[in-house]
Design a protein around this motif. Sequence first.
Motif, PDB file in Angstrom:
ATOM      1  N   PHE A   6       2.538 -36.701  38.358  1.00 14.45           N
ATOM      2  CA  PHE A   6       3.688 -37.331  37.712  1.00 14.45           C
ATOM      3  C   PHE A   6       4.790 -36.305  37.481  1.00 14.45           C
ATOM      4  CE2 PHE A   6      -0.296 -39.168  36.068  1.00 14.45           C
ATOM      5  CZ  PHE A   6      -0.233 -40.386  36.707  1.00 14.45           C
ATOM      6  N   GLU A   7       6.040 -36.742  37.656  1.00 14.66           N
ATOM      7  CA  GLU A   7       7.172 -35.851  37.426  1.00 14.66           C
ATOM      8  C   GLU A   7       7.331 -35.514  35.958  1.00 14.66           C
ATOM      9  OE1 GLU A   7      10.762 -37.204  39.162  1.00 14.66           O
ATOM     10  OE2 GLU A   7       9.963 -37.293  41.202  1.00 14.66           O
ATOM     11  N   SER A   8       7.072 -36.485  35.076  1.00 11.26           N
ATOM     12  CA  SER A   8       7.183 -36.240  33.640  1.00 11.26           C
ATOM     13  C   SER A   8       6.179 -37.121  32.899  1.00 11.26           C
ATOM     14  CB  SER A   8       8.604 -36.520  33.142  1.00 11.26           C
ATOM     15  OG  SER A   8       8.935 -37.891  33.337  1.00 11.26           O
ATOM     16  N   ILE A   9       5.717 -36.640  31.741  1.00 10.83           N
ATOM     17  CA  ILE A   9       4.763 -37.364  30.908  1.00 10.83           C
ATOM     18  C   ILE A   9       5.318 -37.397  29.490  1.00 10.83           C
ATOM     19  CG2 ILE A   9       2.401 -37.425  30.005  1.00 10.83           C
ATOM     20  CD1 ILE A   9       1.575 -35.823  32.516  1.00 10.83           C
ATOM     21  N   PRO A  10       5.614 -38.583  28.937  1.00 11.41           N
ATOM     22  CA  PRO A  10       6.165 -38.661  27.580  1.00 11.41           C
ATOM     23  C   PRO A  10       5.243 -38.000  26.556  1.00 11.41           C
ATOM     24  CG  PRO A  10       6.373 -40.771  28.708  1.00 11.41           C
ATOM     25  CD  PRO A  10       5.529 -39.915  29.581  1.00 11.41           C
ATOM     26  N   SER A  11       5.849 -37.470  25.494  1.00  8.51           N
ATOM     27  CA  SER A  11       5.108 -36.686  24.508  1.00  8.51           C
ATOM     28  C   SER A  11       4.103 -37.520  23.720  1.00  8.51           C
ATOM     29  CB  SER A  11       6.093 -36.014  23.540  1.00  8.51           C
ATOM     30  OG  SER A  11       6.881 -36.992  22.878  1.00  8.51           O
ATOM     31  N   ARG A  12       4.221 -38.855  23.744  1.00  8.01           N
ATOM     32  CA  ARG A  12       3.263 -39.682  23.000  1.00  8.01           C
ATOM     33  C   ARG A  12       1.898 -39.752  23.682  1.00  8.01           C
ATOM     34  NH1 ARG A  12       6.565 -43.397  25.614  1.00  8.01           N
ATOM     35  NH2 ARG A  12       5.560 -45.150  26.696  1.00  8.01           N
ATOM     36  N   PHE A  13       1.803 -39.203  24.882  1.00  5.71           N
ATOM     37  CA  PHE A  13       0.532 -39.198  25.602  1.00  5.71           C
ATOM     38  C   PHE A  13      -0.099 -37.814  25.565  1.00  5.71           C
ATOM     39  CE2 PHE A  13       2.952 -42.579  27.897  1.00  5.71           C
ATOM     40  CZ  PHE A  13       2.161 -43.644  27.477  1.00  5.71           C
ATOM     41  N   ALA A  14      -1.422 -37.792  25.609  1.00 10.16           N
ATOM     42  CA  ALA A  14      -2.166 -36.545  25.766  1.00 10.16           C
ATOM     43  C   ALA A  14      -2.389 -36.317  27.251  1.00 10.16           C
ATOM     44  CB  ALA A  14      -3.501 -36.627  25.031  1.00 10.16           C
ATOM     45  N   SER A  15      -2.080 -35.127  27.730  1.00  9.61           N
ATOM     46  CA  SER A  15      -2.257 -34.837  29.157  1.00  9.61           C
ATOM     47  C   SER A  15      -3.001 -33.519  29.328  1.00  9.61           C
ATOM     48  CB  SER A  15      -0.914 -34.791  29.890  1.00  9.61           C
ATOM     49  OG  SER A  15      -0.137 -33.707  29.430  1.00  9.61           O
ATOM     50  N   ARG A  16      -3.796 -33.459  30.382  1.00  8.72           N
ATOM     51  CA  ARG A  16      -4.567 -32.270  30.729  1.00  8.72           C
ATOM     52  C   ARG A  16      -4.392 -32.011  32.213  1.00  8.72           C
ATOM     53  NH1 ARG A  16      -7.016 -35.349  26.935  1.00  8.72           N
ATOM     54  NH2 ARG A  16      -8.227 -34.359  25.262  1.00  8.72           N
ATOM     55  N   ARG A  17      -4.194 -30.750  32.582  1.00  9.08           N
ATOM     56  CA  ARG A  17      -4.093 -30.405  34.000  1.00  9.08           C
ATOM     57  C   ARG A  17      -5.475 -30.526  34.620  1.00  9.08           C
ATOM     58  NH1 ARG A  17      -0.183 -27.748  36.287  1.00  9.08           N
ATOM     59  NH2 ARG A  17       0.909 -29.487  35.276  1.00  9.08           N
ATOM     60  N   TRP A  18      -5.628 -31.507  35.512  1.00  9.40           N
ATOM     61  CA  TRP A  18      -6.937 -31.777  36.098  1.00  9.40           C
ATOM     62  C   TRP A  18      -7.229 -30.866  37.276  1.00  9.40           C
ATOM     63  CZ3 TRP A  18      -8.583 -34.735  40.683  1.00  9.40           C
ATOM     64  CH2 TRP A  18      -9.955 -34.998  40.672  1.00  9.40           C
ATOM     65  N   MET A  19      -6.228 -30.688  38.139  1.00 13.32           N
ATOM     66  CA  MET A  19      -6.456 -29.899  39.336  1.00 13.32           C
ATOM     67  C   MET A  19      -5.117 -29.550  39.977  1.00 13.32           C
ATOM     68  SD  MET A  19      -8.786 -30.922  42.641  1.00 13.32           S
ATOM     69  CE  MET A  19      -7.579 -32.083  43.283  1.00 13.32           C
ATOM     70  N   LEU A  72      -2.225 -32.335  39.525  1.00  9.13           N
ATOM     71  CA  LEU A  72      -2.713 -33.629  39.091  1.00  9.13           C
ATOM     72  C   LEU A  72      -3.085 -33.545  37.618  1.00  9.13           C
ATOM     73  CD1 LEU A  72      -5.025 -34.314  42.154  1.00  9.13           C
ATOM     74  CD2 LEU A  72      -2.842 -35.419  41.714  1.00  9.13           C
ATOM     75  N   ASP A  73      -2.669 -34.545  36.841  1.00 13.57           N
ATOM     76  CA  ASP A  73      -2.897 -34.551  35.404  1.00 13.57           C
ATOM     77  C   ASP A  73      -3.714 -35.762  34.980  1.00 13.57           C
ATOM     78  OD1 ASP A  73      -1.329 -32.202  34.666  1.00 13.57           O
ATOM     79  OD2 ASP A  73       0.407 -33.375  35.298  1.00 13.57           O
ATOM     80  N   LEU A  74      -4.526 -35.563  33.954  1.00 16.64           N
ATOM     81  CA  LEU A  74      -5.313 -36.622  33.343  1.00 16.64           C
ATOM     82  C   LEU A  74      -4.611 -37.026  32.058  1.00 16.64           C
ATOM     83  CD1 LEU A  74      -7.984 -38.224  33.526  1.00 16.64           C
ATOM     84  CD2 LEU A  74      -9.075 -36.383  32.250  1.00 16.64           C
ATOM     85  N   VAL A  75      -4.226 -38.308  31.962  1.00 22.62           N
ATOM     86  CA  VAL A  75      -3.359 -38.771  30.878  1.00 22.62           C
ATOM     87  C   VAL A  75      -4.046 -39.881  30.093  1.00 22.62           C
ATOM     88  CG1 VAL A  75      -1.079 -39.697  30.300  1.00 22.62           C
ATOM     89  CG2 VAL A  75      -1.353 -38.215  32.303  1.00 22.62           C
ATOM     90  N   SER A  76      -3.940 -39.806  28.762  1.00 20.83           N
ATOM     91  CA  SER A  76      -4.474 -40.844  27.881  1.00 20.83           C
ATOM     92  C   SER A  76      -3.529 -41.016  26.701  1.00 20.83           C
ATOM     93  CB  SER A  76      -5.877 -40.488  27.394  1.00 20.83           C
ATOM     94  OG  SER A  76      -5.845 -39.271  26.659  1.00 20.83           O
ATOM     95  N   VAL A  77      -3.768 -42.027  25.879  1.00 25.57           N
ATOM     96  CA  VAL A  77      -2.967 -42.242  24.672  1.00 25.57           C
ATOM     97  C   VAL A  77      -3.378 -41.213  23.629  1.00 25.57           C
ATOM     98  CG1 VAL A  77      -2.422 -43.876  22.836  1.00 25.57           C
ATOM     99  CG2 VAL A  77      -2.721 -44.691  25.167  1.00 25.57           C
ATOM    100  N   ALA A  78      -2.397 -40.537  23.020  1.00 23.95           N
ATOM    101  CA  ALA A  78      -2.691 -39.452  22.084  1.00 23.95           C
ATOM    102  C   ALA A  78      -3.527 -39.913  20.900  1.00 23.95           C
ATOM    103  CB  ALA A  78      -1.388 -38.823  21.596  1.00 23.95           C
ATOM    104  N   GLN A  79      -3.349 -41.174  20.461  1.00 23.49           N
ATOM    105  CA  GLN A  79      -4.092 -41.675  19.310  1.00 23.49           C
ATOM    106  C   GLN A  79      -5.591 -41.761  19.567  1.00 23.49           C
ATOM    107  OE1 GLN A  79      -1.274 -42.802  20.460  1.00 23.49           O
ATOM    108  NE2 GLN A  79      -0.057 -43.941  18.964  1.00 23.49           N
TER     109      GLN A  79
END
Length: 299
Positions: A154-167, A272-279
């Motif tokens: 993804f080009e950008s990930i909003p701050s309300r999400f939790a993201s981790r660099r997967w690979m 590649l990033d792994l993204v979930s809802v921060a809550q």
Amino acid sequence: MNTSNFDLNLLRVLDALLRERNVSRAAERLALSQPAVSNALNRLRELLGDPLLVRVGRAMQPTPRALALETPIRAALKQIEQSLVIGEGFDPTRSRQRFTIAVTDYVELICMPRLLQQLAEEAPGVKIAIRHLSPSLPAAALDHGELDLVLGRFESIPSRFASRRWMSETLRLVARRDHPQLQEAPDLSGFLRLRHLWVHGGQTKGMVDQWLGEQGLARDIVYTTPNYLQAAHIVASTDLSVVLPTRLAHHFASLLPLQVHPLPFAVGPFHLDLVSVAQREEDEALQWLIEHLMAIGRI
């Protein structure tokens, strides 16, 4: 409508009906009998004063009122489920949870076989549902609880999400083993003389073509597909070549008569990033799944 004595189980039935658009499949999803689901639908129609789903041919189509209710009901049910799970402890050996993950076919091919093997050994009751991932982050689906995780680029990930660099991944040139123009790794001019297949993934221009365009160059793309699996099989039986992510290139080369070469110019890597809802950072079940996916990305 008096909501003080409203049966919340009816909302689960409505959610299943809106997902399946079929009474029998909704009943199977809920582990209920078909008459029980039909009865629940009739009660909902009476309570809400709307037919909710109407038969059109062999399918059931939701009314505008039902469509308006779909997202908030699904989000509410997801929130209730998460609230009940948090704090009670997650036991993978006994869990029957179902996780919905959006990925590309590339990620599905290199990741999911390993994940399924781990689940079979550690959490045999856990279910995985895969949805196709478009080039942009499906933020609304994450917000509304329709997706538990998203794994992609993804080009950008909003701050309300939790993201981790997967690979992080690089690219390789792939062609059939006896390709007449590839007795060895090509230089740039040899690369440009090839006829190319491009896996677009919903993009208008990929990394290779962007780099070539910046040099005032272009390659001959004669076939375009959104699917990596089809691309590998087509290249294995034609004189087309394709640029694939390195892990996927070597995976296909172990299964098909393909040769793999480095590109004759430098592009990438891409991430590649792994993204979930921060809550949901306190959701033990989801965090358990994330840890397993992260470990696969490090292999």
